[in-house]
Design a protein around this motif. Structure first.
Motif, short mmCIF file in Angstrom:
data_model
loop_
_atom_site.label_atom_id
_atom_site.label_comp_id
_atom_site.label_asym_id
_atom_site.label_seq_id
_atom_site.Cartn_x
_atom_site.Cartn_y
_atom_site.Cartn_z
N LYS A 158 0.83 -1.21 0.00
CA LYS A 158 0.00 0.00 0.00
C LYS A 158 0.86 1.24 0.00
O LYS A 158 0.64 2.20 -0.76
CB LYS A 158 -0.93 0.00 1.22
N SER A 159 1.89 1.25 0.83
CA SER A 159 2.77 2.41 0.92
C SER A 159 3.57 2.59 -0.35
O SER A 159 3.81 3.71 -0.80
CB SER A 159 3.70 2.27 2.12
N ALA A 160 4.02 1.49 -0.96
CA ALA A 160 4.79 1.58 -2.20
C ALA A 160 3.94 2.13 -3.34
O ALA A 160 4.45 2.83 -4.22
CB ALA A 160 5.33 0.21 -2.57
N LEU A 161 2.64 1.87 -3.32
CA LEU A 161 1.74 2.38 -4.35
C LEU A 161 1.27 3.80 -4.05
O LEU A 161 0.58 4.41 -4.86
CB LEU A 161 0.52 1.46 -4.50
N GLY A 162 1.66 4.32 -2.89
CA GLY A 162 1.30 5.69 -2.53
C GLY A 162 -0.13 5.86 -2.08
O GLY A 162 -0.68 6.95 -2.15
N ILE A 163 -0.74 4.83 -1.59
CA ILE A 163 -2.13 4.90 -1.13
C ILE A 163 -2.14 5.29 0.35
O ILE A 163 -1.50 4.66 1.19
CB ILE A 163 -2.84 3.54 -1.31
N ASP A 164 -2.86 6.38 0.66
CA ASP A 164 -3.01 6.82 2.05
C ASP A 164 -4.42 6.56 2.49
O ASP A 164 -5.37 7.14 1.97
CB ASP A 164 -2.69 8.31 2.19
N LEU A 165 -4.61 5.70 3.46
CA LEU A 165 -5.95 5.42 3.97
C LEU A 165 -6.40 6.50 4.94
O LEU A 165 -7.58 6.84 5.00
CB LEU A 165 -5.98 4.05 4.66
N ALA A 225 -5.31 10.44 6.20
CA ALA A 225 -4.48 11.60 5.90
C ALA A 225 -3.61 11.95 7.10
O ALA A 225 -4.06 11.89 8.25
CB ALA A 225 -5.36 12.78 5.51
N ASP A 226 -2.36 12.29 6.83
CA ASP A 226 -1.40 12.73 7.86
C ASP A 226 -1.20 11.69 8.98
O ASP A 226 -1.03 12.04 10.14
CB ASP A 226 -1.83 14.06 8.48
N PHE A 227 -1.26 10.41 8.63
CA PHE A 227 -1.01 9.36 9.63
C PHE A 227 -0.15 8.27 9.00
O PHE A 227 -0.42 7.82 7.89
CB PHE A 227 -2.32 8.74 10.13
N SER A 228 0.90 7.87 9.72
CA SER A 228 1.78 6.82 9.24
C SER A 228 2.30 6.02 10.43
O SER A 228 2.57 6.59 11.50
CB SER A 228 2.95 7.41 8.46
N LEU A 229 2.44 4.74 10.24
CA LEU A 229 3.02 3.91 11.29
C LEU A 229 4.54 4.00 11.32
O LEU A 229 5.18 3.55 12.28
CB LEU A 229 2.61 2.44 11.10
N GLY A 230 5.14 4.53 10.26
CA GLY A 230 6.59 4.65 10.20
C GLY A 230 7.29 3.43 9.66
O GLY A 230 8.51 3.41 9.55
N ILE A 231 6.54 2.42 9.31
CA ILE A 231 7.14 1.17 8.82
C ILE A 231 7.73 1.39 7.42
O ILE A 231 8.80 0.90 7.10
CB ILE A 231 6.11 0.03 8.83
N TRP A 232 7.00 2.15 6.60
CA TRP A 232 7.47 2.40 5.24
C TRP A 232 8.78 3.18 5.25
O TRP A 232 9.73 2.86 4.51
CB TRP A 232 6.41 3.13 4.41
N GLY A 233 8.89 4.18 6.09
CA GLY A 233 10.14 4.95 6.21
C GLY A 233 11.30 4.07 6.68
O GLY A 233 12.42 4.17 6.20
#
Length: 134
Positions: free
Chosen positions: A112-119, A121-129
């Motif tokens: 999901k993160s690689a495809l740029g899909i944000d479920l 807004a302005d929230f991330s678990l930090g796993i992708w980074g």
């Protein structure tokens, strides 16, 4: 337990192994009756022969640990082995299911993160980074 006559109690393999671990004066101090009772007491503990029988000790500092690994043909009663087997299978399958679910969710999140899909807004678990920094 062997049915050796009382006169031959010192020829019993279990008694011989027991006596080998004692000093000679202690070995000679046992009467035939005492050795017979020892054989009966030890008979309940004998496991028999196993195809795989690895035993040893491990010293870590002032602590000593023992390990035993035995394997062979199952000669236990059907009820006991079936009940224990079901419990082990249930625990193993539960752990496997949980680990598979967590791994599956992680892969889906990374995809999901690689495809740029944000479920959200302005929230991330930090796993992708974290994954990108690897």
């Amino acid at each position: 337990m062997t049915d050796a006559p009382v006169d031959d109690i010192r020829q019993d393999p279990a008694i011989q192994k027991l006596l080998e671990r004692m000093p000679a004066e202690v070995q000679q101090s046992f009467t035939e009756a005492q050795l017979s009772y020892l054989r009966v007491a030890l008979g309940a503990r004998q496991w028999g022969k196993h195809k795989l029988d690895v035993r040893g000790t491990l010293g870590l500092g002032s602590w000593r640990y023992y390990y035993v690994l035995v394997a062979g043909r199952n000669k236990r009663s059907e009820y006991r082995s079936h009940k224990t087997g079901l419990l082990v299978k249930a625990v193993f399958l539960s752990v496997l299911l949980i680990l598979s679910s967590v791994l599956g969710l992680l892969v889906l999140y990374l995809l999901k993160s690689a495809l740029g899909i944000d479920l959200f807004a302005d929230f991330s678990l930090g796993i992708w980074g974290w994954f990108q920094s690897l």
